[in-house]
Design an enzyme around this catalytic site. Sequence first.
Site, mmCIF file in Angstrom:
data_model
loop_
_atom_site.group_PDB
_atom_site.id
_atom_site.type_symbol
_atom_site.label_atom_id
_atom_site.label_comp_id
_atom_site.label_asym_id
_atom_site.label_seq_id
_atom_site.Cartn_x
_atom_site.Cartn_y
_atom_site.Cartn_z
ATOM 1 N N TYR A 1 0.929 -0.644 -0.228
ATOM 2 C CA TYR A 1 -0.200 0.352 -0.149
ATOM 3 C C TYR A 1 0.690 1.523 -0.328
ATOM 4 O O TYR A 1 0.655 2.425 -0.917
ATOM 5 C CB TYR A 1 -0.909 -0.024 1.014
ATOM 6 N N LYS B 1 1.461 3.933 -2.591
ATOM 7 C CA LYS B 1 0.518 5.229 -2.666
ATOM 8 C C LYS B 1 1.744 6.267 -2.523
ATOM 9 O O LYS B 1 1.724 7.549 -2.951
ATOM 10 C CB LYS B 1 0.670 5.254 -1.344
#
Length: 260
Positions: free
Chosen positions: A155, A159
């Site tokens: 993640y 991001k």
Amino acid sequence: MQLKDKVALITGAASGIGKEIAIEYAKQGAKVVIADLSLDAASKTAGEINQSGGQAFAVAMDVSSEEQVDKGVDDAVAHFGGIDVLISNAGIQIISPVVDFQFDQWKKMLAIHLDGAFLTTRACMRAMVKGGRGGAIIYMGSVHSHEGSKFKSAYVAAKHGLLGLAKVVAKEGAADNIRANVICPGFVRTPLVDKQIPEQAAQLNISEEDVIKKVMLKDTIDGEFTTTQDVAQTAVFLAAFPSNALSGQSIVVSHGWYMQ
């Protein structure tokens, strides 16, 4: 009506942050394309917006599928006549220590967050260039676009990647008056975050209340979650901004958790 007659395609728009943005955009006069993995869920959200006096159109879209992305954007252009705003919002979360992270799960995370951002950007940019009226591309990043957290390697990597993509798109899109920016929220009480609370409690061997107070909100200035409305208002601001002065940037909406 800051977005009157603008056409906005929003991925992951059947729930959570995406749905809140879609509702707010419709209130601001935009024609919204509800793109979601589930056509039934997308159609339900579009129906709610249409019943409240807005204009919405639903498309089924797995953002990691080149075919579905291109078809969804083509259908949106055929229905509303163009694309002015892309909100690349669709995402999932998988929590695991790096040493236990399964490679297929890593690839799934990057496919949805990064491949999806690229594919929707490419398709919408093509439509924006052809339409000749410029546009705004807004990526849903996170405080994790700037910070790391345990158990979120894929993640956080994805991001962070959105920041790089936005900077390139801002430079390439400038000649056609296409802007690109990243919204970086803190923790927002969506189903995605609610799912993480017991998972992190188990990983850290602490209570769910301590996950909220001592992990998720410990670095905020007021101990508050970011709201979907906080994010939606930021998305309106970025889409309505009148010039290329604000492009290639990230805006952190996190109750002071991360300060640039």
